[in-house]
Design a protein around this motif. Structure first.
Motif, PDB file in Angstrom:
ATOM      1  N   THR A   4      -6.741  -0.925  -0.456  1.00 54.38           N
ATOM      2  CA  THR A   4      -6.421  -1.442  -1.789  1.00 54.38           C
ATOM      3  C   THR A   4      -4.978  -1.915  -1.832  1.00 54.38           C
ATOM      4  O   THR A   4      -4.095  -1.310  -1.218  1.00 54.38           O
ATOM      5  CB  THR A   4      -6.628  -0.375  -2.878  1.00 54.38           C
ATOM      6  OG1 THR A   4      -5.688   0.695  -2.686  1.00 54.38           O
ATOM      7  CG2 THR A   4      -8.039   0.193  -2.812  1.00 54.38           C
ATOM      8  N   ILE A   5      -4.748  -2.992  -2.564  1.00 52.96           N
ATOM      9  CA  ILE A   5      -3.401  -3.515  -2.775  1.00 52.96           C
ATOM     10  C   ILE A   5      -3.222  -3.759  -4.261  1.00 52.96           C
ATOM     11  O   ILE A   5      -3.928  -4.579  -4.854  1.00 52.96           O
ATOM     12  CB  ILE A   5      -3.160  -4.820  -2.004  1.00 52.96           C
ATOM     13  CG1 ILE A   5      -3.402  -4.611  -0.507  1.00 52.96           C
ATOM     14  CG2 ILE A   5      -1.738  -5.321  -2.237  1.00 52.96           C
ATOM     15  CD1 ILE A   5      -3.157  -5.847   0.330  1.00 52.96           C
ATOM     16  N   ASP A   6      -2.295  -3.045  -4.857  1.00 56.50           N
ATOM     17  CA  ASP A   6      -2.024  -3.187  -6.282  1.00 56.50           C
ATOM     18  C   ASP A   6      -0.594  -3.660  -6.516  1.00 56.50           C
ATOM     19  O   ASP A   6       0.258  -3.589  -5.631  1.00 56.50           O
ATOM     20  CB  ASP A   6      -2.238  -1.852  -7.001  1.00 56.50           C
ATOM     21  CG  ASP A   6      -3.702  -1.448  -7.052  1.00 56.50           C
ATOM     22  OD1 ASP A   6      -4.517  -2.273  -7.503  1.00 56.50           O
ATOM     23  OD2 ASP A   6      -4.022  -0.323  -6.626  1.00 56.50           O
ATOM     24  N   GLY A   7      -0.339  -4.102  -7.746  1.00 59.15           N
ATOM     25  CA  GLY A   7       1.002  -4.514  -8.103  1.00 59.15           C
ATOM     26  C   GLY A   7       0.978  -5.598  -9.162  1.00 59.15           C
ATOM     27  O   GLY A   7      -0.082  -6.159  -9.466  1.00 59.15           O
ATOM     28  N   PRO A   8       2.132  -5.923  -9.734  1.00 60.83           N
ATOM     29  CA  PRO A   8       2.208  -6.945 -10.773  1.00 60.83           C
ATOM     30  C   PRO A   8       2.075  -8.349 -10.192  1.00 60.83           C
ATOM     31  O   PRO A   8       2.116  -8.541  -8.970  1.00 60.83           O
ATOM     32  CB  PRO A   8       3.606  -6.720 -11.371  1.00 60.83           C
ATOM     33  CG  PRO A   8       4.401  -6.202 -10.201  1.00 60.83           C
ATOM     34  CD  PRO A   8       3.451  -5.306  -9.463  1.00 60.83           C
ATOM     35  N   ALA A   9       1.928  -9.328 -11.064  1.00 60.16           N
ATOM     36  CA  ALA A   9       1.805 -10.719 -10.647  1.00 60.16           C
ATOM     37  C   ALA A   9       3.055 -11.170  -9.900  1.00 60.16           C
ATOM     38  O   ALA A   9       4.178 -10.829 -10.278  1.00 60.16           O
ATOM     39  CB  ALA A   9       1.585 -11.611 -11.867  1.00 60.16           C
ATOM     40  N   GLY A  10       2.858 -11.925  -8.832  1.00 62.28           N
ATOM     41  CA  GLY A  10       3.989 -12.477  -8.101  1.00 62.28           C
ATOM     42  C   GLY A  10       4.624 -11.542  -7.098  1.00 62.28           C
ATOM     43  O   GLY A  10       5.626 -11.892  -6.471  1.00 62.28           O
ATOM     44  N   ALA A  11       4.050 -10.349  -6.918  1.00 64.77           N
ATOM     45  CA  ALA A  11       4.633  -9.389  -5.975  1.00 64.77           C
ATOM     46  C   ALA A  11       4.221  -9.683  -4.537  1.00 64.77           C
ATOM     47  O   ALA A  11       4.820  -9.174  -3.593  1.00 64.77           O
ATOM     48  CB  ALA A  11       4.229  -7.963  -6.344  1.00 64.77           C
ATOM     49  N   GLY A  12       3.170 -10.507  -4.364  1.00 66.32           N
ATOM     50  CA  GLY A  12       2.727 -10.869  -3.026  1.00 66.32           C
ATOM     51  C   GLY A  12       1.377 -10.312  -2.636  1.00 66.32           C
ATOM     52  O   GLY A  12       0.995 -10.372  -1.452  1.00 66.32           O
ATOM     53  N   LYS A  13       0.631  -9.774  -3.595  1.00 66.63           N
ATOM     54  CA  LYS A  13      -0.650  -9.124  -3.282  1.00 66.63           C
ATOM     55  C   LYS A  13      -1.624 -10.054  -2.557  1.00 66.63           C
ATOM     56  O   LYS A  13      -2.224  -9.678  -1.552  1.00 66.63           O
ATOM     57  CB  LYS A  13      -1.307  -8.608  -4.568  1.00 66.63           C
ATOM     58  CG  LYS A  13      -0.516  -7.609  -5.357  1.00 66.63           C
ATOM     59  CD  LYS A  13      -1.342  -7.013  -6.479  1.00 66.63           C
ATOM     60  CE  LYS A  13      -1.873  -8.044  -7.451  1.00 66.63           C
ATOM     61  NZ  LYS A  13      -0.790  -8.726  -8.213  1.00 66.63           N
ATOM     62  N   GLY A  14      -1.798 -11.250  -3.091  1.00 69.24           N
ATOM     63  CA  GLY A  14      -2.771 -12.163  -2.520  1.00 69.24           C
ATOM     64  C   GLY A  14      -2.448 -12.547  -1.088  1.00 69.24           C
ATOM     65  O   GLY A  14      -3.326 -12.570  -0.225  1.00 69.24           O
ATOM     66  N   THR A  15      -1.178 -12.843  -0.832  1.00 75.40           N
ATOM     67  CA  THR A  15      -0.763 -13.240   0.510  1.00 75.40           C
ATOM     68  C   THR A  15      -0.961 -12.111   1.505  1.00 75.40           C
ATOM     69  O   THR A  15      -1.476 -12.310   2.610  1.00 75.40           O
ATOM     70  CB  THR A  15       0.721 -13.661   0.507  1.00 75.40           C
ATOM     71  OG1 THR A  15       0.893 -14.747  -0.405  1.00 75.40           O
ATOM     72  CG2 THR A  15       1.163 -14.092   1.891  1.00 75.40           C
ATOM     73  N   VAL A  16      -0.568 -10.906   1.115  1.00 72.66           N
ATOM     74  CA  VAL A  16      -0.714  -9.747   2.005  1.00 72.66           C
ATOM     75  C   VAL A  16      -2.188  -9.425   2.221  1.00 72.66           C
ATOM     76  O   VAL A  16      -2.613  -9.105   3.339  1.00 72.66           O
ATOM     77  CB  VAL A  16       0.022  -8.522   1.430  1.00 72.66           C
ATOM     78  CG1 VAL A  16      -0.258  -7.279   2.277  1.00 72.66           C
ATOM     79  CG2 VAL A  16       1.519  -8.792   1.380  1.00 72.66           C
ATOM     80  N   ALA A  17      -2.987  -9.534   1.169  1.00 69.93           N
ATOM     81  CA  ALA A  17      -4.423  -9.252   1.290  1.00 69.93           C
ATOM     82  C   ALA A  17      -5.076 -10.226   2.266  1.00 69.93           C
ATOM     83  O   ALA A  17      -5.899  -9.832   3.093  1.00 69.93           O
ATOM     84  CB  ALA A  17      -5.097  -9.328  -0.075  1.00 69.93           C
ATOM     85  N   ARG A  18      -4.714 -11.500   2.165  1.00 68.54           N
ATOM     86  CA  ARG A  18      -5.276 -12.493   3.085  1.00 68.54           C
ATOM     87  C   ARG A  18      -4.857 -12.201   4.521  1.00 68.54           C
ATOM     88  O   ARG A  18      -5.667 -12.313   5.455  1.00 68.54           O
ATOM     89  CB  ARG A  18      -4.830 -13.902   2.679  1.00 68.54           C
ATOM     90  CG  ARG A  18      -5.528 -14.438   1.429  1.00 68.54           C
ATOM     91  CD  ARG A  18      -5.226 -15.903   1.213  1.00 68.54           C
ATOM     92  NE  ARG A  18      -3.826 -16.144   0.907  1.00 68.54           N
ATOM     93  CZ  ARG A  18      -3.317 -16.120  -0.315  1.00 68.54           C
ATOM     94  NH1 ARG A  18      -4.102 -15.829  -1.357  1.00 68.54           N
ATOM     95  NH2 ARG A  18      -2.037 -16.362  -0.530  1.00 68.54           N
ATOM     96  N   PHE A  19      -3.603 -11.819   4.716  1.00 69.02           N
ATOM     97  CA  PHE A  19      -3.099 -11.504   6.053  1.00 69.02           C
ATOM     98  C   PHE A  19      -3.846 -10.323   6.651  1.00 69.02           C
ATOM     99  O   PHE A  19      -4.315 -10.383   7.795  1.00 69.02           O
ATOM    100  CB  PHE A  19      -1.597 -11.197   5.977  1.00 69.02           C
ATOM    101  CG  PHE A  19      -1.022 -10.686   7.266  1.00 69.02           C
ATOM    102  CD1 PHE A  19      -0.673 -11.555   8.289  1.00 69.02           C
ATOM    103  CD2 PHE A  19      -0.835  -9.322   7.457  1.00 69.02           C
ATOM    104  CE1 PHE A  19      -0.155 -11.081   9.486  1.00 69.02           C
ATOM    105  CE2 PHE A  19      -0.315  -8.833   8.656  1.00 69.02           C
ATOM    106  CZ  PHE A  19       0.024  -9.721   9.674  1.00 69.02           C
ATOM    107  N   LEU A  20      -3.975  -9.252   5.896  1.00 67.38           N
ATOM    108  CA  LEU A  20      -4.643  -8.052   6.396  1.00 67.38           C
ATOM    109  C   LEU A  20      -6.131  -8.300   6.617  1.00 67.38           C
ATOM    110  O   LEU A  20      -6.726  -7.786   7.571  1.00 67.38           O
ATOM    111  CB  LEU A  20      -4.444  -6.891   5.425  1.00 67.38           C
ATOM    112  CG  LEU A  20      -3.008  -6.381   5.263  1.00 67.38           C
ATOM    113  CD1 LEU A  20      -2.968  -5.241   4.250  1.00 67.38           C
ATOM    114  CD2 LEU A  20      -2.427  -5.933   6.595  1.00 67.38           C
TER     115      LEU A  20
END
Length: 217
Positions: A4-20
């Motif tokens: 799971t990856i949580d956090g506010p908007a713009g923190a980088g969640k989407g980019t990190v999720a795609r990488f992992l």
């Protein structure tokens, strides 16, 4: 395996999720897009969250995982509406079940799943194998969103104001407020490059693999 990856908007969640997801062959879901898909329908139907709760709940029942593939879900207008309707317990109950079904369904041919959002590690998948929480200053997050564009006409100042308001709303809502799980790995991305953030996140996942290997050996 569930990450799971949580956090506010713009923190980088989407980019990190795609990488992992690519690195570890994981099936990915951006859970925020479920709320954005609903928000898009709410806007198109000209519904007010304050006075059309019943109609919005009815629309929520029509949302599916496939709804996240729509275009124009990443504008600030849609994002702001998504934050407003996310405070509805009825809406969350419906969309939460979609997320749980995704998390616990058969991930084949993938090795596991990764979900990013705001309450994945605390509410949706508290049993997740690895939890990561990303954060960053509101100024930096606004700069990132402004750079991304997303088809929004807002200025940097307007985006910053909208994001602060959204953060406040998400953190203070009565149902599933934005917060890091007690056992989450917290990464402040304010002064890190995206490569550094991804490397740190991958380190935590690697530790998970090593732990499992030791248990099974």
């Amino acid at each position: 395996m569930i990450i799971t990856i949580d956090g506010p908007a713009g923190a980088g969640k989407g980019t990190v999720a795609r990488f992992l997801a690519e690195k570890y062959n994981l099936k990915k879901l951006d859970t925020g897009l479920l709320y954005r898909a609903l928000a898009k329908e709410v806007i198109a139907s000209n519904l007010d969250p304050q006075t059309h709760a019943t109609e919005i709940v009815a629309l929520a029942r029509q949302i599916s995982i496939e709804s996240t593939n729509q275009e124009d879900l990443r504008t600030e207008i849609v994002a702001n509406m998504a934050s407003k309707i996310a405070s509805s317990p009825e809406v969350r109950k419906i969309l939460n079940q979609l997320q749980r079904d995704f998390a616990h369904g058969d991930p084949s041919p993938f090795k596991g799943v990764i979900l990013d959002g705001r309450d994945i590690g605390t509410v949706i998948c508290p049993e997740a194998d690895c939890k990561i929480f990303l954060t960053a200053s509101s100024e930096v997050r606004a700069m990132r969103r402004n750079k991304e564009g997303g088809g929004t006409p807002h200025s940097h100042g307007e985006i910053s104001k909208i994001m602060v308001e959204r953060d406040t709303r998400d953190q203070n809502r009565k149902v599933a407020p934005l917060s890091a799980a007690e056992n989450a790995h917290i990464i402040d991305t304010t002064h890190l490059t995206i490569d550094e953030v991804c490397s740190r996140a991958a380190y935590y996942v690697d530790q998970l693999y090593l732990k499992k290997k030791n248990i099974n050996s």
